[in-house]
Design an enzyme around this catalytic site. Structure first.
Site, PDB file in Angstrom:
ATOM      1  N   ARG A 132     -14.795  16.577  28.268  1.00 23.44           N
ATOM      2  CA  ARG A 132     -15.623  16.791  27.066  1.00 23.44           C
ATOM      3  C   ARG A 132     -17.122  16.788  27.423  1.00 23.44           C
ATOM      4  O   ARG A 132     -17.898  17.539  26.846  1.00 23.44           O
ATOM      5  CB  ARG A 132     -15.302  15.707  26.046  1.00 23.44           C
ATOM      6  CG  ARG A 132     -16.173  15.693  24.822  1.00 23.44           C
ATOM      7  CD  ARG A 132     -15.736  16.639  23.750  1.00 23.44           C
ATOM      8  NE  ARG A 132     -14.523  16.202  23.073  1.00 23.44           N
ATOM      9  CZ  ARG A 132     -13.911  16.934  22.140  1.00 23.44           C
ATOM     10  NH1 ARG A 132     -14.385  18.120  21.804  1.00 23.44           N
ATOM     11  NH2 ARG A 132     -12.819  16.497  21.565  1.00 23.44           N
ATOM     12  N   ASP A 167       7.227  10.018  29.318  1.00 18.84           N
ATOM     13  CA  ASP A 167       7.385  10.966  28.204  1.00 18.84           C
ATOM     14  C   ASP A 167       7.668  10.330  26.836  1.00 18.84           C
ATOM     15  O   ASP A 167       7.536  10.988  25.814  1.00 18.84           O
ATOM     16  CB  ASP A 167       8.524  11.945  28.518  1.00 18.84           C
ATOM     17  CG  ASP A 167       8.171  12.862  29.671  1.00 18.84           C
ATOM     18  OD1 ASP A 167       6.990  13.220  29.777  1.00 18.84           O
ATOM     19  OD2 ASP A 167       9.068  13.200  30.467  1.00 18.84           O
ATOM     20  N   HIS A 172       0.016  15.699  38.120  1.00 13.44           N
ATOM     21  CA  HIS A 172       0.651  14.427  38.463  1.00 13.44           C
ATOM     22  C   HIS A 172      -0.244  13.202  38.331  1.00 13.44           C
ATOM     23  O   HIS A 172       0.258  12.076  38.373  1.00 13.44           O
ATOM     24  CB  HIS A 172       1.242  14.505  39.869  1.00 13.44           C
ATOM     25  CG  HIS A 172       2.569  15.203  39.866  1.00 13.44           C
ATOM     26  ND1 HIS A 172       2.672  16.573  39.863  1.00 13.44           N
ATOM     27  CD2 HIS A 172       3.826  14.719  39.794  1.00 13.44           C
ATOM     28  CE1 HIS A 172       3.960  16.900  39.816  1.00 13.44           C
ATOM     29  NE2 HIS A 172       4.672  15.801  39.769  1.00 13.44           N
TER      30      HIS A 172
HETATM   31  P1  ATP Z   1      12.894  11.563  34.094  1.00 11.67           P
HETATM   32  O1  ATP Z   1      12.773  11.267  32.622  1.00 11.67           O
HETATM   33  O2  ATP Z   1      11.700  11.151  34.836  1.00 11.67           O
HETATM   34  O3  ATP Z   1      13.347  12.960  34.400  1.00 11.67           O
HETATM   35  P2  ATP Z   1      15.592  10.798  34.571  1.00 11.67           P
HETATM   36  O4  ATP Z   1      16.261   9.491  34.776  1.00 11.67           O
HETATM   37  O5  ATP Z   1      15.986  11.553  33.328  1.00 11.67           O
HETATM   38  O6  ATP Z   1      14.039  10.557  34.640  1.00 11.67           O
HETATM   39  P3  ATP Z   1      17.006  12.698  36.237  1.00 11.67           P
HETATM   40  O7  ATP Z   1      16.541  13.453  37.420  1.00 11.67           O
HETATM   41  O8  ATP Z   1      17.510  13.460  35.067  1.00 11.67           O
HETATM   42  O9  ATP Z   1      15.809  11.719  35.851  1.00 11.67           O
HETATM   43  O10 ATP Z   1      18.189  11.708  36.693  1.00 11.67           O
HETATM   44  C1  ATP Z   1      18.014  10.840  37.805  1.00 11.67           C
HETATM   45  C2  ATP Z   1      19.305  10.743  38.569  1.00 11.67           C
HETATM   46  O11 ATP Z   1      20.330  10.225  37.710  1.00 11.67           O
HETATM   47  C3  ATP Z   1      19.860  12.064  39.051  1.00 11.67           C
HETATM   48  O12 ATP Z   1      19.272  12.476  40.260  1.00 11.67           O
HETATM   49  C4  ATP Z   1      21.331  11.731  39.234  1.00 11.67           C
HETATM   50  O13 ATP Z   1      21.531  11.024  40.423  1.00 11.67           O
HETATM   51  C5  ATP Z   1      21.574  10.780  38.061  1.00 11.67           C
HETATM   52  N1  ATP Z   1      22.124  11.552  36.928  1.00 11.67           N
HETATM   53  C6  ATP Z   1      21.446  12.293  36.043  1.00 11.67           C
HETATM   54  N2  ATP Z   1      22.277  12.896  35.158  1.00 11.67           N
HETATM   55  C7  ATP Z   1      23.531  12.501  35.523  1.00 11.67           C
HETATM   56  C8  ATP Z   1      24.839  12.784  35.021  1.00 11.67           C
HETATM   57  N3  ATP Z   1      25.036  13.580  33.972  1.00 11.67           N
HETATM   58  N4  ATP Z   1      25.890  12.215  35.654  1.00 11.67           N
HETATM   59  C9  ATP Z   1      25.703  11.406  36.709  1.00 11.67           C
HETATM   60  N5  ATP Z   1      24.506  11.116  37.218  1.00 11.67           N
HETATM   61  C10 ATP Z   1      23.427  11.643  36.649  1.00 11.67           C
END
Ligand code: ATP
Length: 328
Positions: free
Chosen positions: A159, A132, A258
């Site tokens: 296209r 992203d 995906h």
């Molecule tokens: P993407 O951009 O692909 O969504 P991401 O790293 O933002 O990637 P998330 O699903 O938001 O993906 O977070 C991945 C993991 O990180 C979660 O499943 C959780 O285990 C951990 N995590 C996310 N937010 C928190 C938080 N606020 N506190 C603790 N752990 C977190």
């Protein structure tokens, strides 16, 4: 202290993105080069809590630089959001003798790492891996370049059909909160309109633009729609709306889905991943912690994770203007 780090853990977390394997390879090989141990943590924070570890040496990461996905698997882990879950993860890391970790992931994964560092004083370093491109502190996240190239290739193919049949296609691309994929791939594929979450141009303007496009003699039209666009209609509703208001158009929809996450990383993503992996390990050994490695103006930079996760990156206004001019 730099000399205290003898064993580094590495894992991928959140949504996978092309370039994650190249980053894992880089972390592992940098550790081998610097003669410290490297441990692969499988399935992100879930595997950390369960102690799903495997020692990796330079040869464990042969022939993965070119592969999409992640050999360490990725997962979302609810338990890590709790203090008890993080305590279990910490106990597992200590049991394994891991002194620091490199997390390759997005905003959520970094948030978890930051909390972990604050609670246990455990050294952590982030590498931004998400298609992203929505993380502050870096102009590029791993996988973004590959994703926009994948979208451009797909739209080029669409296209061909669009112009053979004088059709209008709505093509939905990933981007719930940010429109970087839509805008960049849209400009790259010569889209007639680009609908993104950051901007609500309104349905009237879309109709006007499509009318103008038809009147100017264009034989095909492609409208790129980010998942989170603000018209209030999804691509199928947009199709119906345009068919009702502009019956001259034969409208089709394509949802890329995906496929945008997969595929072999581009050279850009492989090189960036290789550079970021080296920087992450070296920074940990220099005693730095709780940073994310990013790239700005071709130079690698460290940003405190707390700053990187504050907000999404903003849309490129100059590119928006270019896009407007190109659709004339
Ligand atoms: P993407 O951009 O692909 O969504 P991401 O790293 O933002 O990637 P998330 O699903 O938001 O993906 O977070 C991945 C993991 O990180 C979660 O499943 C959780 O285990 C951990 N995590 C996310 N937010 C928190 C938080 N606020 N506190 C603790 N752990 C977190």
């Amino acid at each position: 202290m730099a000399s205290e780090i003898k064993k580094i853990g590495v894992f991928t977390s959140g949504g996978d993105s092309p370039g994650m394997n190249a980053a894992i390879r880089s972390v592992v090989r940098t550790c081998a080069y610097l003669k410290i141990e490297c441990v692969g943590i499988y399935r992100g924070y879930q595997g950390m809590i369960e102690g799903d570890f495997k020692t990796l040496d330079a040869r464990s990461v042969n022939n993965i630089i070119n592969k999409g996905g992640t050999i360490l698997k990725s997962a979302r882990c609810e338990e890590f959001r709790t203090k008890q879950g993080r305590q279990k993860a910490y106990d597992q890391l200590i049991k394994e003798g891991i002194d620091a970790f490199v997390v390759i992931g997005g905003n959520g994964s970094f948030h978890g790492a930051m909390l972990f560092n604050q609670e246990f004083g455990f050294p952590v370093m982030g590498i931004p891996g998400t298609i992203d491109n929505d993380i502050l502190g870096t102009s590029y996240t791993l996988g973004f370049d590959t994703a926009i190239n994948t979208v451009v290739e797909a739209v080029d193919k669409i296209r061909d059909t669009a112009s053979s049949h004088n059709r209008l296609f709505f093509v939905e691309v990933m981007g719930r909160d940010v429109g970087h994929i839509a805008l960049n791939a849209g400009v790259g594929a010569g889209a007639e309109e680009i609908l993104i979450p950051e901007q609500n141009l309104g349905l009237e303007r879309l109709l006007e633009s499509l009318k103008r496009s038809k009147a100017s003699g264009k034989s095909s039209s492609i409208v790129i729609v980010a998942e989170g666009d603000r018209t209030g209609k999804n691509v199928f509703e947009l199709k119906e709306y345009v068919e009702q208001h502009l019956p001259i158009y034969d409208v089709r929809v394509s949802v890329l889905g995906h496929m945008q996450r997969g595929g072999n990383p581009t050279c850009y993503d492989r090189v960036l991943a290789s550079r970021m992996g080296v920087k992450a390990v070296e920074s940990l050994l220099e005693g730095k912690s709780n940073y994310m490695v990013g790239i700005r103006d071709t130079k690698l930079v460290l940003t405190p994770i707390a700053d990187a996760i504050k907000a999404h990156t903003e849309i490129d206004e100059e590119l928006l203007r270019v896009s407007d001019i190109m659709t004339t």
